[in-house]
Design an enzyme around this catalytic site. Structure first.
Site: not given
Ligand SMILES: [Mg+2]
Ligand SMILES: [Zn+2]
Lengths: 485, 487, 95
Positions: A76, A151, A175
């Site tokens: 990420k 997210s 997330s």
């Protein structure tokens, strides 16, 4: 041998250790598949050439004692990676190249893994659909125009589409678990203080945790084993005895007491979710667990609490993005003008909205009514879990109140977007570990997840329960590679 | 308290105004590294060379607290006779400024590490107690430099993150003189403790000065103004005088005083409103979620207590009781740790009374003239005590001693050697003195006759002559005795 | 409870994010619906509840006073938007 990118992490590790597969072969396979998958928009920054070079170097002198020997992976884009652009999905960090490495990613490279690139995410991890990213939305490999969750949407999409065998995300209010649930993958949010926050772009410091995302529980356990370390550079890192999660993984959960919180039966919850939950309870029973009804009375207050605490911390954490030291700057007539333009042009709408909420709840005259109040309710929420854990070893709930939704479906209604995290947020507020595993499909064929919440520092227990249930559920993801031309 | 000679009042028409002052002193902790990062704190480094990724607030950087700074704050608290809080909390004070990289300062708001304490001031007309409200730990900001470029401000973050103790007094001060004594006393206590070097030129000690005025006798406080960041005692005093008079003028004029932050312009000698006032500050304090509450145990505090040296007040008391010094003398000798160390080293081997006089008198004057600190004194305590012993045992007279002292100031020489080399030893041999005196009487027969016929005042003349002939070396006491017999 | 445009302007000033009329109106609408949802907390009596700041039930660990970070000027300045080798540069500030 099976198509390389179809292999799980555990299989890849085994094949590399047995010299049936080289790091270069593995890396090349995942790079090629990633290159063919641009339509998913899972990557923000690709670092394929470097990855292939590193794989070659690894193969020249392979250290096969490592836990992730020559395994390629993307992470990420919230983790700072030395010499590779780190954007947090924001225009304001569009050109930011860290000179340092986050502890979590360093732990991964120390075990032999190789970085392929940085994965898309909601801007500063603020979102539940990956639609707030400056670099555009991400496609869910399950279906076109479906959000991958957020997210950590680039991460969930990349794992589900097998662009990377495993990945890491961060979870502030769901997330990791919500996108895992939306993509039919496994995601673990560890206990607060388990994984170091050093070098991770901060969203809400008291809630943020990094965690593994994978195709199965075993891979998840192995990655958790690698990333969870005590770190002196993070004052909230906790020095506790960490298990070798993958080695100690067992399907024997006989006699484990699993709590079912009645408050998670929320108004308007689709019947499919209710049914999934019931099925989950049956699976748990099949595994020998004992099911106990429990109550978490303040569940309904978790989201409002979260939407005070998280924006408050974010409004302060994001003050450093001011155009002075790094990142985007808009020119201004004077210092204040420069700040205001930089931040207005550099941050997207959702980030600005949350900064405003946070600024408001901390501002003079409102602190007690909002921020202090939220901290008190947070205490009540934590107390609920403490009480529950006097009776049970773990708690089973749905991961999300619905399956993945269409891109654009909720962008104009922030509150309905926030409701996505209704089952995951309490876990962050209480600092507990929670794992989402795929448990079935809805009528549209979209995956649905179940969440297992553990006691603090009891990752091993929820991994075990997930491992046992995973076998009974026997989930198969319906992915037809629609995006590959 | 009775009538105060040094009372500071401002008179306008028929009204008398009293000034009420409270200080927020920022004292830099003497530590090698910063409060929350491992970069250096040395003064005078090249710009931005002592800046870590934490100090410059890079994404993902986190604060980790320096134990030494915590200890120094607690020690200072003990020195201020203050309550030490076993649990304290770090808060973020949020505001945007070019030299504040995080966009917030980590400070302590609700729960500081040190609570209420007190400082005793020795004023000319007696002692005065000033209450301490609190002491908390916080980060310093960087430095904005406005005059290197016509269009831009340059920012140096070397100071960013340096540990400060903010010591907040109660509004107990009433005059520029009291402020002077208060700052010096605080500085002295911290220097005794080794917690702050007190160097105001280098910015290790600065203060925000809160000032209000009220009619004499009034119990209520007036509206106060805060003058930010004043870095010398002289400027503090000037700022207070200017600001107090400004406020009195406003009141006399029937106007209101705005509660505001002001700046002291050292060139114009005036205070003025700061521009940044345009948006009233709202610092949005909240507990820093990157840091857990700071908890210290009783043992931790007790250990620190055992490291506390004798402080000025206690030392003064001891000097008065044990060495029979006057309060005035004791005050001077304890005012800073180096002076008191010097004094105690001198009196290890010499007479206290003489040592006190020589240090407060000759030594201070000589150092002052050469603009030297006591630590830079060319005369070591050992050599000063030797000099005093030479006086005490009659080897040299007090007058000769001054000559020797001057020589010693030119470079640290052993006074015994100076006396020997220059032949300055006092003549105490009665035979030799008798011979000298005989000669003087012989040479001044007529004066001797006058003396004997009753002009006793002439005795002094004979003493002077003997001293002169001996080159100042004659033992004056013996000269007196022998002269009396001979005349 | 209603957040008006004046309040939006005030918090946008505090957060150093410029907003024009249109943006302010949109924000006011969003924030009002979010705060309506947040107001649910008022149902709870919390007078005797201790606020929870951190879930980490340990206390602050203290590090020793050692200088470890070396001169990083080049690294630290490298990413800054204005070219200058020694300093960070911002538009002139008048105090
Ligand atoms: Mg102040
Ligand atoms: Zn301060």
């Amino acid at each position: 041998m099976l198509d390389i990118t179809k292999q799980s992490l555990s299989e890849l590790v085994e094949n590399i250790k047995n010299k049936k597969l080289s790091s270069s072969e593995a890396t090349k396979a995942f790079v090629e598949r990633s290159e063919k998958s641009k339509e998913l928009n899972a990557y923000i920054t690709e670092d394929y050439a470097n990855a292939l070079n590193k794989a070659k170097t690894f193969d020249e002198k392979p250290n096969l004692d490592l836990k992730l020997p020559g395994i390629p992976m993307a992470v990420k884009d919230l983790f700072c990676t030395k010499d590779l652009r780190t954007t947090a999905g924001s225009k304001i960090l569009n050109n930011f190249v860290p000179t340092y490495e986050s502890t979590v990613t360093q732990n991964i490279w120390n075990e032999g893994a190789i970085l392929m690139g940085k994965l898309n995410c909601d801007e500063f991890a603020m979102g539940s659909s990956n639609e707030t990213s400056f670099f555009g939305n991400v496609q869910n490999p399950i279906d076109k125009n479906l959000v991958p969750g957020g997210s950590s949407g680039g991460s969930s999409s990349a794992v589900a589409a097998q662009l990377t065998p495993i990945t890491i995300g961060t979870d502030t209010g769901g997330s990791i678990r919500q996108p895992a649930s939306f993509t039919g993958t496994v995601g673990l949010k560890p206990t607060y203080g388990s994984c170091s926050r050093y070098g991770i772009v901060a969203f809400a410091s008291s809630l943020d945790q990094a965690g593994p995302m994978a195709q199965n529980v075993k891979d998840c356990a192995l990655l958790q084993e690698v990333i969870s370390t005590y770190d002196e550079k993070d004052s909230t890192s906790i020095d506790f005895k960490r298990n070798e999660y993958s080695k100690e993984l067992t399907k024997d959960i006989k006699g484990k007491k699993i709590g079912i919180p009645k408050e998670y039966r929320v108004d308007g919850m689709p019947k499919e979710i209710e049914d999934l939950w019931k099925k989950g309870i049956e699976y748990a029973k099949d595994c020998g667990a004992e099911i106990i009804d429990i109550s978490l009375p303040h569940t309904n207050y978790a989201l409002p609490t979260y939407y005070i605490v998280a924006p408050a911390e974010a409004s302060s954490n994001l003050a450093r993005y001011d155009g002075v030291k790094y990142g985007f700057r808009a020119e201004g007539e004077n210092l204040i003008d420069m700040y205001e333009k930089t931040r207005s042009e550099g941050f997207g709408a959702e980030v600005q909205r949350r900064i405003m909420i946070g600024t408001y709840v901390l501002s003079s005259g409102y602190y007690d009514a909002y921020y202090l109040k939220a901290q008190k309710v947070r205490k009540l929420i934590k107390n609920d879990f403490d009480d529950a854990y006097k009776k049970v070893d773990a708690i089973l709930t749905p991961s999300t109140p619905s399956s993945a939704f269409k891109i654009g479906e909720k962008t104009n209604d922030p509150v309905s977007m926030y409701l996505n995290d209704i089952f995951t947020v309490p876990v962050n507020l209480a600092g507990l570990p929670g794992i989402s595993i795929p448990a079935g499909h809805d009528a549209k064929g979209y995956p649905l997840g179940l969440q297992i919440i553990g006691k603090a520092f009891d990752e091993q227990n929820i991994l075990n329960i997930a491992y046992a249930m995973e076998e009974k559920i026997n989930f198969k993801n319906n992915i037809n590679d629609w995006w590959i031309k | 308290m009775s009538k105060n000679k040094s009372e500071y009042l401002i008179n306008r028409h028929d009204n008398q105004y009293e000034v009420v002052i409270g200080l927020e002193v920022h004292a830099q902790v003497t530590s090698a590294s910063k409060l929350f990062s491992t970069s250096a704190t040395k003064f005078g480094a090249e710009p931005n060379t002592q800046v870590s990724l934490v100090d410059a607030a890079f994404p993902g950087m986190l604060p980790v607290i320096n134990e030494y700074c915590v200890k120094q704050a607690i020690k200072t608290g003990i020195g201020l006779k203050a309550k030490i809080n076993k649990r304290s909390v770090f808060d973020r004070k949020n505001y945007f400024y070019a030299d504040l990289p995080q966009g917030y300062q980590i400070s302590q708001f609700k729960d500081p590490i040190v609570g209420e304490g007190k400082v005793i001031l020795d004023m000319p007309d007696g002692q005065k107690e000033v209450g301490i409200e609190r002491l908390h730990l916080e980060q310093d900001a960087g430095k904005s430099i406005h005059d290197l470029d016509p269009k831009n401000t340059f920012v140096d973050l070397n100071r960013s993150g340096v540990a400060l103790m903010e010591i907040v007094s109660k509004p107990d001060l009433r005059s520029p003189d009291e402020v002077n004594v208060y700052i010096k006393k605080l500085r002295s206590i911290m220097r005794y403790l080794g917690t702050c070097d007190g160097n105001m030129q280098e910015g290790s000690l600065r203060a925000d000065v809160n000032i209000s005025v009220r009619k004499k006798g009034s119990k209520e406080f007036g509206t106060r103004c805060e003058i930010k960041n004043v870095n010398s005692i002289k400027f503090m005093q000037m700022a207070i005088e200017y600001e107090a008079n400004r406020q009195v003028d406003l009141i006399e004029d029937g106007q209101m005083i705005d509660q505001e932050t002001r700046l002291f312009d050292t060139k114009k000698n005036e205070t003025r409103s700061m521009r940044s006032k345009e948006d009233a500050h709202d610092y949005r304090y909240f507990p820093d979620p990157d840091l857990l509450p700071l908890e210290v145990s009783d043992d931790f505090i007790e250990n620190l207590k055992s490291e506390i040296p004798e402080l000025p007040d206690e030392k003064k008391k001891r000097f008065i009781e044990k060495f029979k010094l006057s309060p005035y003398e004791a005050n001077i000798l304890v005012s800073d740790i180096e002076t008191s160390n010097y004094f105690e080293n001198v009196i290890k081997k010499s007479d206290v009374k003489l040592a006190t006089n020589w240090i407060i008198g000759e030594l201070f004057a000589a150092l002052n003239e050469k603009n030297l600190e006591i630590t830079e004194s060319p005369i070591s305590p050992g050599n000063l005590s030797k000099l005093i012993n030479l006086i005490k045992d009659g080897t040299i007279s007090g007058k000769i001693a001054k000559t020797v002292f001057e020589q010693m100031m030119e470079g640290d020489k052993d006074p015994k050697k100076i006396v020997e080399e220059k032949g300055l030893k006092q003549e105490s041999d009665p035979k030799a003195l008798e011979a000298l005196i005989d000669k003087v009487i012989d040479d001044n027969r007529d004066k001797a006759i006058e003396y004997n016929s009753g002009k006793v005042k002439l005795f002094g003349f004979f003493v002077g002559q003997v001293m002169k002939v001996s080159g100042g070396k004659a033992n004056p006491q013996l000269v007196n005795e022998i002269l009396k017999k001979k005349l | 409870m209603s957040i008006d445009l004046k309040t939006i302007k005030h918090i946008s000033k505090l957060s150093r994010i410029s907003v024009d009329e249109k943006k302010a109106e949109k924000l006011a609408g969003d924030l009002n619906s979010i705060f309506e949802f947040i107001e649910k907390l008022n149902e709870l009596k919390t007078d005797n509840v201790e606020p929870l700041t951190s879930v980490a039930e340990t206390t602050l660990k203290l590090r020793s006073d050692e200088v470890k970070s070396k001169n990083l000027r080049e690294q630290v300045i490298k990413n800054s938007p204005k070219e200058n080798e020694d300093y960070f540069v911002v538009p002139k500030v008048i105090e």
